[in-house]
Design a protein around this motif. Structure first.
Motif, PDB file in Angstrom:
ATOM      1  N   ILE A  12       0.833  -1.204   0.000  1.00  0.00           N
ATOM      2  CA  ILE A  12       0.000   0.000   0.000  1.00  0.00           C
ATOM      3  C   ILE A  12       0.871   1.258   0.000  1.00  0.00           C
ATOM      4  O   ILE A  12       0.647   2.187  -0.790  1.00  0.00           O
ATOM      5  N   LEU A  13       1.872   1.311   0.876  1.00  0.00           N
ATOM      6  CA  LEU A  13       2.773   2.469   0.914  1.00  0.00           C
ATOM      7  C   LEU A  13       3.526   2.644  -0.409  1.00  0.00           C
ATOM      8  O   LEU A  13       3.588   3.762  -0.935  1.00  0.00           O
ATOM      9  N   PRO A  14       4.114   1.573  -0.973  1.00  0.00           N
ATOM     10  CA  PRO A  14       4.803   1.735  -2.255  1.00  0.00           C
ATOM     11  C   PRO A  14       3.889   2.238  -3.372  1.00  0.00           C
ATOM     12  O   PRO A  14       4.280   3.104  -4.163  1.00  0.00           O
ATOM     13  N   VAL A  15       2.684   1.705  -3.447  1.00  0.00           N
ATOM     14  CA  VAL A  15       1.765   2.129  -4.507  1.00  0.00           C
ATOM     15  C   VAL A  15       1.344   3.581  -4.296  1.00  0.00           C
ATOM     16  O   VAL A  15       1.270   4.369  -5.260  1.00  0.00           O
ATOM     17  N   CYS A  16       1.073   3.953  -3.056  1.00  0.00           N
ATOM     18  CA  CYS A  16       0.708   5.353  -2.779  1.00  0.00           C
ATOM     19  C   CYS A  16       1.862   6.284  -3.139  1.00  0.00           C
ATOM     20  O   CYS A  16       1.645   7.384  -3.670  1.00  0.00           O
ATOM     21  N   LEU A  17       3.080   5.859  -2.863  1.00  0.00           N
ATOM     22  CA  LEU A  17       4.256   6.648  -3.232  1.00  0.00           C
ATOM     23  C   LEU A  17       4.331   6.828  -4.744  1.00  0.00           C
ATOM     24  O   LEU A  17       4.522   7.949  -5.246  1.00  0.00           O
ATOM     25  N   GLY A  18       4.188   5.731  -5.490  1.00  0.00           N
ATOM     26  CA  GLY A  18       4.270   5.813  -6.939  1.00  0.00           C
ATOM     27  C   GLY A  18       3.182   6.685  -7.537  1.00  0.00           C
ATOM     28  O   GLY A  18       3.442   7.492  -8.435  1.00  0.00           O
ATOM     29  N   LEU A  19       1.949   6.553  -7.031  1.00  0.00           N
ATOM     30  CA  LEU A  19       0.847   7.358  -7.554  1.00  0.00           C
ATOM     31  C   LEU A  19       1.051   8.841  -7.260  1.00  0.00           C
ATOM     32  O   LEU A  19       0.785   9.698  -8.103  1.00  0.00           O
ATOM     33  N   THR A  20       1.543   9.160  -6.054  1.00  0.00           N
ATOM     34  CA  THR A  20       1.798  10.559  -5.701  1.00  0.00           C
ATOM     35  C   THR A  20       2.866  11.164  -6.602  1.00  0.00           C
ATOM     36  O   THR A  20       2.719  12.288  -7.100  1.00  0.00           O
ATOM     37  N   ASN A  21       3.936  10.413  -6.845  1.00  0.00           N
ATOM     38  CA  ASN A  21       4.996  10.913  -7.717  1.00  0.00           C
ATOM     39  C   ASN A  21       4.488  11.109  -9.146  1.00  0.00           C
ATOM     40  O   ASN A  21       4.864  12.077  -9.825  1.00  0.00           O
ATOM     41  N   LEU A  22       3.644  10.207  -9.609  1.00  0.00           N
ATOM     42  CA  LEU A  22       3.095  10.345 -10.961  1.00  0.00           C
ATOM     43  C   LEU A  22       2.196  11.572 -11.069  1.00  0.00           C
ATOM     44  O   LEU A  22       2.209  12.278 -12.087  1.00  0.00           O
ATOM     45  N   VAL A  23       1.407  11.837 -10.032  1.00  0.00           N
ATOM     46  CA  VAL A  23       0.563  13.033 -10.036  1.00  0.00           C
ATOM     47  C   VAL A  23       1.420  14.291 -10.090  1.00  0.00           C
ATOM     48  O   VAL A  23       1.112  15.244 -10.829  1.00  0.00           O
ATOM     49  N   ILE A  24       2.519  14.310  -9.324  1.00  0.00           N
ATOM     50  CA  ILE A  24       3.419  15.470  -9.332  1.00  0.00           C
ATOM     51  C   ILE A  24       3.986  15.685 -10.737  1.00  0.00           C
ATOM     52  O   ILE A  24       4.043  16.806 -11.243  1.00  0.00           O
ATOM     53  N   VAL A  25       4.400  14.590 -11.390  1.00  0.00           N
ATOM     54  CA  VAL A  25       4.968  14.697 -12.736  1.00  0.00           C
ATOM     55  C   VAL A  25       3.924  15.210 -13.718  1.00  0.00           C
ATOM     56  O   VAL A  25       4.209  16.067 -14.566  1.00  0.00           O
ATOM     57  N   GLU A  26       2.694  14.696 -13.608  1.00  0.00           N
ATOM     58  CA  GLU A  26       1.651  15.121 -14.554  1.00  0.00           C
ATOM     59  C   GLU A  26       1.283  16.581 -14.348  1.00  0.00           C
ATOM     60  O   GLU A  26       1.033  17.312 -15.307  1.00  0.00           O
ATOM     61  N   VAL A  27       1.231  17.028 -13.098  1.00  0.00           N
ATOM     62  CA  VAL A  27       0.951  18.443 -12.830  1.00  0.00           C
ATOM     63  C   VAL A  27       2.046  19.314 -13.424  1.00  0.00           C
ATOM     64  O   VAL A  27       1.779  20.369 -14.031  1.00  0.00           O
ATOM     65  N   PHE A  28       3.288  18.878 -13.296  1.00  0.00           N
ATOM     66  CA  PHE A  28       4.400  19.627 -13.886  1.00  0.00           C
ATOM     67  C   PHE A  28       4.304  19.646 -15.405  1.00  0.00           C
ATOM     68  O   PHE A  28       4.573  20.667 -16.048  1.00  0.00           O
ATOM     69  N   SER A  29       3.913  18.514 -15.998  1.00  0.00           N
ATOM     70  CA  SER A  29       3.840  18.446 -17.462  1.00  0.00           C
ATOM     71  C   SER A  29       2.750  19.351 -18.020  1.00  0.00           C
ATOM     72  O   SER A  29       2.852  19.808 -19.160  1.00  0.00           O
ATOM     73  N   LEU A  30       1.713  19.626 -17.229  1.00  0.00           N
ATOM     74  CA  LEU A  30       0.636  20.499 -17.705  1.00  0.00           C
ATOM     75  C   LEU A  30       1.116  21.935 -17.883  1.00  0.00           C
ATOM     76  O   LEU A  30       0.488  22.731 -18.584  1.00  0.00           O
ATOM     77  N   MET A  38      11.377   3.674   5.747  1.00  0.00           N
ATOM     78  CA  MET A  38      11.855   4.399   4.577  1.00  0.00           C
ATOM     79  C   MET A  38      10.721   4.677   3.605  1.00  0.00           C
ATOM     80  O   MET A  38      10.595   5.789   3.074  1.00  0.00           O
ATOM     81  N   ALA A  39       9.890   3.670   3.347  1.00  0.00           N
ATOM     82  CA  ALA A  39       8.764   3.858   2.426  1.00  0.00           C
ATOM     83  C   ALA A  39       7.809   4.924   2.957  1.00  0.00           C
ATOM     84  O   ALA A  39       7.270   5.736   2.189  1.00  0.00           O
ATOM     85  N   LEU A  40       7.590   4.939   4.291  1.00  0.00           N
ATOM     86  CA  LEU A  40       6.723   5.948   4.893  1.00  0.00           C
ATOM     87  C   LEU A  40       7.316   7.342   4.719  1.00  0.00           C
ATOM     88  O   LEU A  40       6.600   8.296   4.383  1.00  0.00           O
ATOM     89  N   TYR A  41       8.623   7.457   4.935  1.00  0.00           N
ATOM     90  CA  TYR A  41       9.284   8.756   4.739  1.00  0.00           C
ATOM     91  C   TYR A  41       9.185   9.214   3.293  1.00  0.00           C
ATOM     92  O   TYR A  41       8.881  10.378   3.024  1.00  0.00           O
ATOM     93  N   TRP A  42       9.426   8.324   2.351  1.00  0.00           N
ATOM     94  CA  TRP A  42       9.350   8.697   0.935  1.00  0.00           C
ATOM     95  C   TRP A  42       7.937   9.150   0.568  1.00  0.00           C
ATOM     96  O   TRP A  42       7.771  10.134  -0.155  1.00  0.00           O
ATOM     97  N   PHE A  43       6.936   8.432   1.065  1.00  0.00           N
ATOM     98  CA  PHE A  43       5.557   8.810   0.755  1.00  0.00           C
ATOM     99  C   PHE A  43       5.201  10.159   1.369  1.00  0.00           C
ATOM    100  O   PHE A  43       4.616  11.020   0.703  1.00  0.00           O
ATOM    101  N   CYS A  44       5.566  10.362   2.638  1.00  0.00           N
ATOM    102  CA  CYS A  44       5.279  11.641   3.297  1.00  0.00           C
ATOM    103  C   CYS A  44       6.003  12.792   2.593  1.00  0.00           C
ATOM    104  O   CYS A  44       5.441  13.873   2.407  1.00  0.00           O
ATOM    105  N   SER A  45       7.252  12.559   2.194  1.00  0.00           N
ATOM    106  CA  SER A  45       8.021  13.594   1.520  1.00  0.00           C
ATOM    107  C   SER A  45       7.377  13.983   0.198  1.00  0.00           C
ATOM    108  O   SER A  45       7.263  15.172  -0.135  1.00  0.00           O
ATOM    109  N   SER A  46       6.935  12.988  -0.580  1.00  0.00           N
ATOM    110  CA  SER A  46       6.278  13.274  -1.854  1.00  0.00           C
ATOM    111  C   SER A  46       4.950  13.987  -1.640  1.00  0.00           C
ATOM    112  O   SER A  46       4.595  14.912  -2.383  1.00  0.00           O
ATOM    113  N   LEU A  47       4.209  13.571  -0.609  1.00  0.00           N
ATOM    114  CA  LEU A  47       2.912  14.178  -0.339  1.00  0.00           C
ATOM    115  C   LEU A  47       3.067  15.641   0.075  1.00  0.00           C
ATOM    116  O   LEU A  47       2.342  16.523  -0.416  1.00  0.00           O
ATOM    117  N   VAL A  48       4.036  15.922   0.942  1.00  0.00           N
ATOM    118  CA  VAL A  48       4.285  17.305   1.360  1.00  0.00           C
ATOM    119  C   VAL A  48       4.795  18.126   0.176  1.00  0.00           C
ATOM    120  O   VAL A  48       4.418  19.287   0.002  1.00  0.00           O
TER     121      VAL A  48
END
Length: 323
Positions: free
Chosen positions: A220-238, A272-282
């Motif tokens: 769950i944490l890895p998938v949430c991390l990946g989805l958050t990073n993808l959203v950030i990339v897509e927002v940047f691409s817009l 580590m996965a929790l930190y990565w997810f929180c960092s991407s979310l913030v």
């Protein structure tokens, strides 16, 4: 592009020093831990069992400094380890990364505001180079070299004049990346069998990740991390209208790396996965904050921004993916 003539002349004359002549014809913090509750975290990296550069990095001073910072936050706050990691992430991203990201926005806005003036200078410079090329019999290659050399000089003088060299905008990367690596390795060290705090992290999780020293078996944490990073990339691409082929290649590479982070995060300790997810979310939240018109007015950005950036972002997202 603005027309040449009197307006171009007036903008050129505002350049000070050598820029007044367009062409030069040269020839071709640590966190203190309360004394009664100090718990040793030293030697964790050295006992990691990894050799070579990775072992040296895990046992480096910045990583140990991050270990003491994480332990200090947990001891001072008295929170469970999972919440303490989230709190430490928010603190670092707010106190260090956000000011640097704000400074980056200011620099990029100044650079963007100079584009009209650079276009005018390039137009005037191209005309003067063509005149001098006819006088001196330059080849096309010589004319192009003279144009590019003098344009670089003029653009550099504009950056100095407005104190906005684009390299300054990369400062956030040079600070954020080493900090991210150091905190990640610090959490890894604290989760090892040799760590004196491993027992506390093993019981410091929550919900589906009760043990922070083992990978998240639910993914769950890895998938949430990946989805958050993808959203950030897509927002940047817009923001990139009419992106070049190289820019699209870079964006696709970042998308691929965001997907690759999912299985990587599934093999590391949950801390580590929790930190990565929180960092991407913030980070995503801060990216949205930096679009705020109120913040742009406070910073007095030199470029015009939309009064409804979030509505524009949603409209662009719908137009790209649902039409």
């Amino acid at each position: 592009m603005l027309s040449a003539g009197g307006l171009v002349r007036s903008r050129v004359l505002r350049l000070r020093g050598p820029a007044a002549g367009l062409v030069r014809w040269a020839g071709p913090a640590t966190v203190s831990v309360p004394e009664p509750r100090v718990r040793s975290v030293s030697g964790v990296g050295g006992a990691s069992g990894a050799g070579g550069w990775y072992g040296s990095l895990s046992d480096s001073a910045p990583v140990h400094l991050c270990e003491h910072f994480l332990v200090g936050v947990q001891q001072v706050s008295g929170l469970p380890w999972w919440l303490s990691i989230a709190m430490a992430t928010v603190s670092v991203r707010t106190l260090i990364t956000l000011p640097l990201a704000t400074y980056q926005l200011l620099i990029l806005s100044k650079v963007e505001a100079l584009q009209a003036e650079i276009s005018e200078l390039a137009k005037r410079l191209r005309y003067e180079v063509s005149v001098r090329a006819r006088e001196r019999g330059w080849t096309e290659k010589q004319s192009r070299v003279q144009f590019q050399k003098n344009l670089r000089r003029l653009v550099s003088q504009l950056y100095i004049r407005d104190n906005c060299h684009p390299f300054k905008a990369s400062l956030v990367v040079w600070v954020q990346l080493p900090l991210w690596v150091s905190l990640s390795l610090a959490l890894r060290n604290l989760s090892l069998d040799q760590s004196a705090l491993r027992g506390e992290l093993a019981a410091g999780g929550a919900l589906w990740f009760p043990d922070l020293t083992v990978p998240d078996s639910t993914w769950i944490l890895p998938v949430c991390l990946g989805l958050t990073n993808l959203v950030i990339v897509e927002v940047f691409s817009l923001q990139r209208v009419g992106a070049s082929g190289f820019q699209r290649l870079v964006l696709n590479g970042i998308r691929g790396f965001s997907v690759l982070m999912i299985p990587i995060a599934a093999t590391v300790p949950s801390s580590m996965a929790l930190y990565w997810f929180c960092s991407s979310l913030v980070g995503f939240g801060q990216n949205l904050l930096l679009r705020s018109p109120t913040l742009h007015r406070i910073l007095r950005l030199p470029t015009r921004r939309s009064d409804s950036p979030y509505r524009d972002l949603l409209s662009a997202f719908i137009a790209k993916y649902y039409k």
